[in-house]
Scaffold this motif. Structure first.
Motif, PDB file in Angstrom:
ATOM      1  N   ASN A  38      -6.915 -15.951  -0.496  1.00  0.00           N
ATOM      2  CA  ASN A  38      -6.472 -15.289  -1.725  1.00  0.00           C
ATOM      3  C   ASN A  38      -5.078 -15.764  -2.102  1.00  0.00           C
ATOM      4  O   ASN A  38      -4.287 -16.169  -1.236  1.00  0.00           O
ATOM      5  N   LEU A  39      -4.789 -15.661  -3.384  1.00  0.00           N
ATOM      6  CA  LEU A  39      -3.463 -15.930  -3.923  1.00  0.00           C
ATOM      7  C   LEU A  39      -3.122 -14.847  -4.929  1.00  0.00           C
ATOM      8  O   LEU A  39      -3.994 -14.405  -5.697  1.00  0.00           O
ATOM      9  N   ALA A  40      -1.867 -14.420  -4.937  1.00  0.00           N
ATOM     10  CA  ALA A  40      -1.389 -13.457  -5.939  1.00  0.00           C
ATOM     11  C   ALA A  40       0.060 -13.755  -6.250  1.00  0.00           C
ATOM     12  O   ALA A  40       0.870 -13.958  -5.336  1.00  0.00           O
ATOM     13  N   TRP A  41       0.375 -13.785  -7.548  1.00  0.00           N
ATOM     14  CA  TRP A  41       1.741 -14.048  -8.000  1.00  0.00           C
ATOM     15  C   TRP A  41       2.465 -12.728  -8.204  1.00  0.00           C
ATOM     16  O   TRP A  41       1.875 -11.757  -8.698  1.00  0.00           O
ATOM     17  N   CYS A  42       3.731 -12.687  -7.825  1.00  0.00           N
ATOM     18  CA  CYS A  42       4.544 -11.496  -8.061  1.00  0.00           C
ATOM     19  C   CYS A  42       5.061 -11.528  -9.494  1.00  0.00           C
ATOM     20  O   CYS A  42       5.544 -12.560  -9.970  1.00  0.00           O
ATOM     21  N   LYS A  43       4.974 -10.388 -10.177  1.00  0.00           N
ATOM     22  CA  LYS A  43       5.462 -10.333 -11.556  1.00  0.00           C
ATOM     23  C   LYS A  43       6.951 -10.044 -11.630  1.00  0.00           C
ATOM     24  O   LYS A  43       7.564 -10.211 -12.689  1.00  0.00           O
ATOM     25  N   ASN A  44       7.566  -9.596 -10.514  1.00  0.00           N
ATOM     26  CA  ASN A  44       8.988  -9.249 -10.515  1.00  0.00           C
ATOM     27  C   ASN A  44       9.886 -10.449 -10.267  1.00  0.00           C
ATOM     28  O   ASN A  44      10.961 -10.556 -10.844  1.00  0.00           O
ATOM     29  N   VAL A  45       9.468 -11.344  -9.364  1.00  0.00           N
ATOM     30  CA  VAL A  45      10.225 -12.547  -9.036  1.00  0.00           C
ATOM     31  C   VAL A  45       9.256 -13.718  -8.989  1.00  0.00           C
ATOM     32  O   VAL A  45       8.037 -13.532  -8.909  1.00  0.00           O
ATOM     33  N   PHE A  66      -1.083  -2.108   4.269  1.00  0.00           N
ATOM     34  CA  PHE A  66      -0.177  -2.086   3.120  1.00  0.00           C
ATOM     35  C   PHE A  66       1.170  -2.665   3.540  1.00  0.00           C
ATOM     36  O   PHE A  66       1.768  -2.221   4.521  1.00  0.00           O
ATOM     37  N   TRP A  67       1.645  -3.640   2.763  1.00  0.00           N
ATOM     38  CA  TRP A  67       2.871  -4.355   3.087  1.00  0.00           C
ATOM     39  C   TRP A  67       3.830  -4.277   1.906  1.00  0.00           C
ATOM     40  O   TRP A  67       3.442  -4.516   0.767  1.00  0.00           O
ATOM     41  N   ASN A  68       5.106  -3.982   2.182  1.00  0.00           N
ATOM     42  CA  ASN A  68       6.167  -4.048   1.169  1.00  0.00           C
ATOM     43  C   ASN A  68       6.836  -5.416   1.272  1.00  0.00           C
ATOM     44  O   ASN A  68       7.654  -5.650   2.160  1.00  0.00           O
ATOM     45  N   ILE A  69       6.498  -6.322   0.370  1.00  0.00           N
ATOM     46  CA  ILE A  69       6.983  -7.695   0.508  1.00  0.00           C
ATOM     47  C   ILE A  69       7.818  -8.177  -0.663  1.00  0.00           C
ATOM     48  O   ILE A  69       8.618  -9.104  -0.504  1.00  0.00           O
ATOM     49  N   PHE A  70       7.681  -7.573  -1.856  1.00  0.00           N
ATOM     50  CA  PHE A  70       8.377  -8.082  -3.021  1.00  0.00           C
ATOM     51  C   PHE A  70       9.469  -7.101  -3.466  1.00  0.00           C
ATOM     52  O   PHE A  70       9.329  -5.887  -3.283  1.00  0.00           O
ATOM     53  N   PRO A  71      10.557  -7.612  -4.054  1.00  0.00           N
ATOM     54  CA  PRO A  71      11.609  -6.718  -4.566  1.00  0.00           C
ATOM     55  C   PRO A  71      11.165  -6.031  -5.846  1.00  0.00           C
ATOM     56  O   PRO A  71      10.185  -6.426  -6.484  1.00  0.00           O
ATOM     57  N   SER A  72      11.910  -5.008  -6.240  1.00  0.00           N
ATOM     58  CA  SER A  72      11.596  -4.284  -7.470  1.00  0.00           C
ATOM     59  C   SER A  72      12.035  -5.097  -8.678  1.00  0.00           C
ATOM     60  O   SER A  72      12.884  -5.989  -8.578  1.00  0.00           O
ATOM     61  N   VAL A  73      11.447  -4.782  -9.805  1.00  0.00           N
ATOM     62  CA  VAL A  73      11.800  -5.492 -11.033  1.00  0.00           C
ATOM     63  C   VAL A  73      13.188  -5.051 -11.472  1.00  0.00           C
ATOM     64  O   VAL A  73      13.548  -3.876 -11.365  1.00  0.00           O
ATOM     65  N   ARG A  74      14.001  -5.995 -11.961  1.00  0.00           N
ATOM     66  CA  ARG A  74      15.378  -5.678 -12.348  1.00  0.00           C
ATOM     67  C   ARG A  74      15.417  -4.876 -13.653  1.00  0.00           C
ATOM     68  O   ARG A  74      16.178  -3.941 -13.796  1.00  0.00           O
ATOM     69  N   THR A  75      14.598  -5.281 -14.595  1.00  0.00           N
ATOM     70  CA  THR A  75      14.538  -4.585 -15.876  1.00  0.00           C
ATOM     71  C   THR A  75      13.124  -4.094 -16.072  1.00  0.00           C
ATOM     72  O   THR A  75      12.215  -4.895 -16.281  1.00  0.00           O
ATOM     73  N   GLN A  76      12.946  -2.796 -15.995  1.00  0.00           N
ATOM     74  CA  GLN A  76      11.612  -2.233 -16.086  1.00  0.00           C
ATOM     75  C   GLN A  76      11.105  -2.342 -17.520  1.00  0.00           C
ATOM     76  O   GLN A  76      11.736  -1.867 -18.463  1.00  0.00           O
ATOM     77  N   SER A 103      -0.013  -3.787  -5.948  1.00  0.00           N
ATOM     78  CA  SER A 103       0.269  -2.482  -6.551  1.00  0.00           C
ATOM     79  C   SER A 103       0.746  -2.668  -7.981  1.00  0.00           C
ATOM     80  O   SER A 103       1.219  -3.743  -8.369  1.00  0.00           O
ATOM     81  N   PRO A 104       0.653  -1.621  -8.811  1.00  0.00           N
ATOM     82  CA  PRO A 104       1.073  -1.765 -10.214  1.00  0.00           C
ATOM     83  C   PRO A 104       2.557  -2.039 -10.394  1.00  0.00           C
ATOM     84  O   PRO A 104       2.949  -2.603 -11.409  1.00  0.00           O
ATOM     85  N   ASP A 105       3.405  -1.656  -9.438  1.00  0.00           N
ATOM     86  CA  ASP A 105       4.837  -1.952  -9.587  1.00  0.00           C
ATOM     87  C   ASP A 105       5.197  -3.329  -9.059  1.00  0.00           C
ATOM     88  O   ASP A 105       6.343  -3.759  -9.172  1.00  0.00           O
ATOM     89  N   GLY A 106       4.244  -4.038  -8.473  1.00  0.00           N
ATOM     90  CA  GLY A 106       4.475  -5.402  -8.018  1.00  0.00           C
ATOM     91  C   GLY A 106       5.201  -5.536  -6.706  1.00  0.00           C
ATOM     92  O   GLY A 106       5.513  -6.655  -6.298  1.00  0.00           O
ATOM     93  N   GLN A 107       5.477  -4.444  -5.996  1.00  0.00           N
ATOM     94  CA  GLN A 107       6.248  -4.524  -4.761  1.00  0.00           C
ATOM     95  C   GLN A 107       5.385  -4.516  -3.500  1.00  0.00           C
ATOM     96  O   GLN A 107       5.777  -5.063  -2.477  1.00  0.00           O
ATOM     97  N   THR A 108       4.224  -3.904  -3.576  1.00  0.00           N
ATOM     98  CA  THR A 108       3.380  -3.706  -2.405  1.00  0.00           C
ATOM     99  C   THR A 108       2.068  -4.447  -2.582  1.00  0.00           C
ATOM    100  O   THR A 108       1.539  -4.535  -3.697  1.00  0.00           O
ATOM    101  N   ILE A 109       1.540  -4.975  -1.491  1.00  0.00           N
ATOM    102  CA  ILE A 109       0.204  -5.554  -1.493  1.00  0.00           C
ATOM    103  C   ILE A 109      -0.632  -4.830  -0.448  1.00  0.00           C
ATOM    104  O   ILE A 109      -0.107  -4.249   0.506  1.00  0.00           O
ATOM    105  N   VAL A 110      -1.933  -4.865  -0.639  1.00  0.00           N
ATOM    106  CA  VAL A 110      -2.863  -4.360   0.357  1.00  0.00           C
ATOM    107  C   VAL A 110      -3.789  -5.509   0.735  1.00  0.00           C
ATOM    108  O   VAL A 110      -4.224  -6.282  -0.121  1.00  0.00           O
ATOM    109  N   THR A 111      -4.034  -5.648   2.012  1.00  0.00           N
ATOM    110  CA  THR A 111      -4.911  -6.701   2.512  1.00  0.00           C
ATOM    111  C   THR A 111      -6.038  -6.073   3.307  1.00  0.00           C
ATOM    112  O   THR A 111      -5.873  -5.044   3.967  1.00  0.00           O
ATOM    113  N   GLY A 112      -7.193  -6.705   3.250  1.00  0.00           N
ATOM    114  CA  GLY A 112      -8.357  -6.239   3.998  1.00  0.00           C
ATOM    115  C   GLY A 112      -8.992  -7.387   4.748  1.00  0.00           C
ATOM    116  O   GLY A 112      -8.903  -8.546   4.343  1.00  0.00           O
TER     117      GLY A 112
END
Length: 485
Positions: free
Chosen positions: A393-400, A458-468, A441-450
């Motif tokens: 799988n591949l997924a791009w982060c929308k925050n960074v 559930f993993w917290n891997i990405f930073p939060s978006v700077r400008t919501q 996740s919808p906020d772009g910070q967490t992913i879930v893997t199966g």
């Protein structure tokens, strides 16, 4: 005639035991011991005599004259350019070893004319007369210009730390270990859909509530789940080849669309079109606004379709298959506009960049193991990275500008990459089988893997978006990472 002793009271340069004092002759050979000669004991107490230049002297050892030594090259004697700070403990220790423990610190400066012609010869001190590199002068000038401006240099940003362990693990019994299925998806309303055997379950990330959405019965099975973009409808691909649409708020099926001859293993929503890929090698386009099962069919793969992804502007659809091909389609043609064949294994992992239009990432299976980046405007390969494992799988982060990949044979790892350098941000392990499923996740910070080990992590891997950025009609206000534990 005896030589008069100098007026200096300096101690002798040679220390001997008293038993040897009578056996040593410190006077030049050939001089008699007349009445005016001092006694042997007195001669031992006196400093050595300096012989006349006109006479030849002999002795049992050579004692060099250090008056012509250029000791300033070794930082042993202060020079006009050598301040008192050069009188270091090392210099004092070395001077005591050479001249004796009671030797005074030299105070006479050596003239510049007596300096060694080669200034680098046996030089212990650092030469500050010239820059150490061609960039030193420019750097020093820049420092001088900025020093008085009052702006302190910004500290270097520390590397981002990614937790190495999942913050939550859920049991997922009957989660299939099948590379061609897509059984996990996270909606924009913060609800996770999971296909387990013949059933689909919904898990709310806000309150951890679990809801059984449906059971397809003993003759069917769940092969794919995918949320619509607004998060209200869930599409389900079945083992019999059907595509079902469910209203998650009412737990009610609103459509059942046929058209595939065998299992439907992958689904992808655009704004109003649902695409489905099947083992029958076809891609069907479904429009829930019309009564027909599908409005068009794309036939381009020679084996099972296992990857589907719409671009963020809904203009292009990328599909990957077990025929090792990556195809790019648009709505105006029944034939692919791009046919990319560089992969050497099945292409399931597909992700469009949210940061750059026309940038597509794809990953190959066990025989390929590469992540490739494409410019879909011209079909050129921008980069290729061998990951060492099957790319699932591949997924791009929308925050960074980073992306995450999950892997199977043989390391079963999760890797976070920085684009475009493709430097590794983190490598996460924990699953004991292939990491076949991934959702963000919808906020772009967490992913879930199966994985086939029947766990969801559930993993917290990405930073939060700077400008919501405000999002319309998706209910993001209910999402809170503090509730995911």
């Amino acid at each position: 005639m005896a030589v008069a002793a100098p007026a200096s009271d300096a101690k002798p340069r040679l220390n001997v035991p008293p038993s040897m004092a009578s056996a040593l002759r410190l006077d030049p050979v050939g001089l008699g011991a007349g009445p005016s000669m001092p006694s042997p004991s007195r001669r031992l107490a006196e400093p050595p005599k300096t012989p006349s230049p006109s006479k030849t002297t002999y002795s049992d050892r050579f004692i060099p004259c250090r008056s012509s030594s250029r000791l300033q090259n070794f930082a042993l004697i202060d020079s006009p350019l050598s301040p008192a700070k050069d009188d270091t403990p090392y210099s004092r220790l070395l001077r005591a070893e050479l001249f004796g423990p009671d030797s005074p610190k030299p105070t006479t400066a050596t003239s510049a004319a007596s300096a060694s012609p080669n200034t680098n010869l046996f030089r212990f001190k650092k030469d500050h007369s010239a820059p150490t590199s061609p960039f030193a002068k420019a750097a020093a000038a820049h420092h001088d210009c900025t020093a008085g401006s009052g702006d302190a240099p910004s500290p270097q940003k520390p590397p981002r730390k990614v937790p190495k362990t999942p913050h939550k693990v859920l049991d997922a019994p009957s989660l299939q270990d099948d590379f061609y299925l897509n059984l996990v998806d996270w909606s924009s309303q913060n609800v996770l859909a999971v296909g387990l055997g013949t059933c689909v379950y919904l898990w709310s990330a806000s309150n951890s509530k679990v809801t059984k959405l449906c059971d397809l019965g003993p003759r069917d099975s769940v092969c794919a789940v995918h949320w619509s973009r607004e998060g209200s409808y869930l599409s389900i691909g079945t083992g019999l080849g059907d595509v079902q649409i469910w209203d998650s708020s009412r737990c009610k099926r609103i459509r059942n669309m046929g058209g595939h001859q065998t299992r439907t293993g992958v689904l992808a929503w655009s704004s109003c079109i649902l695409s489905s890929g099947s083992r029958d090698k076809n891609i069907l386009q479904h429009d829930i606004r019309v009564p027909n099962d599908y409005i068009s069919k794309f036939s381009g793969h020679r084996s099972e379709v296992c990857g589907l992804e719409w671009s963020h502007d809904d203009r292009e659809l990328a599909s990957g298959g077990n025929d090792n091909q990556l195809l790019v389609w648009n709505q105006r043609s029944q034939q692919p506009v791009l046919r990319l064949t560089e992969h050497t294994a099945a292409v399931k992992a597909i992700a469009w960049s949210p940061h750059q239009q026309g940038l597509l990432a794809s990953g190959g299976g066990t025989a390929d193991r590469c992540i490739r980046f494409w410019n879909t405007a011209n079909g050129n390969v921008l980069n290729s990275i061998d990951t060492g494992s099957q790319v699932c799988n591949l997924a791009w982060c929308k925050n960074v500008n980073e992306l995450v990949s999950t892997h199977g044979y043989s390391q079963n790892q999760i890797m976070v990459w920085k684009y475009p350098s493709m430097s590794k941000v983190a490598t996460l392990t924990g699953h004991t089988m292939r990491v076949l499923y991934l959702a963000s996740s919808p906020d772009g910070q967490t992913i879930v893997t199966g994985a086939g080990d029947e766990t969801l992590r559930f993993w917290n891997i990405f930073p939060s978006v700077r400008t919501q950025t405000p999002v319309r009609d998706i209910g993001l206000s209910s999402f809170s990472r503090s509730h995911i534990r």
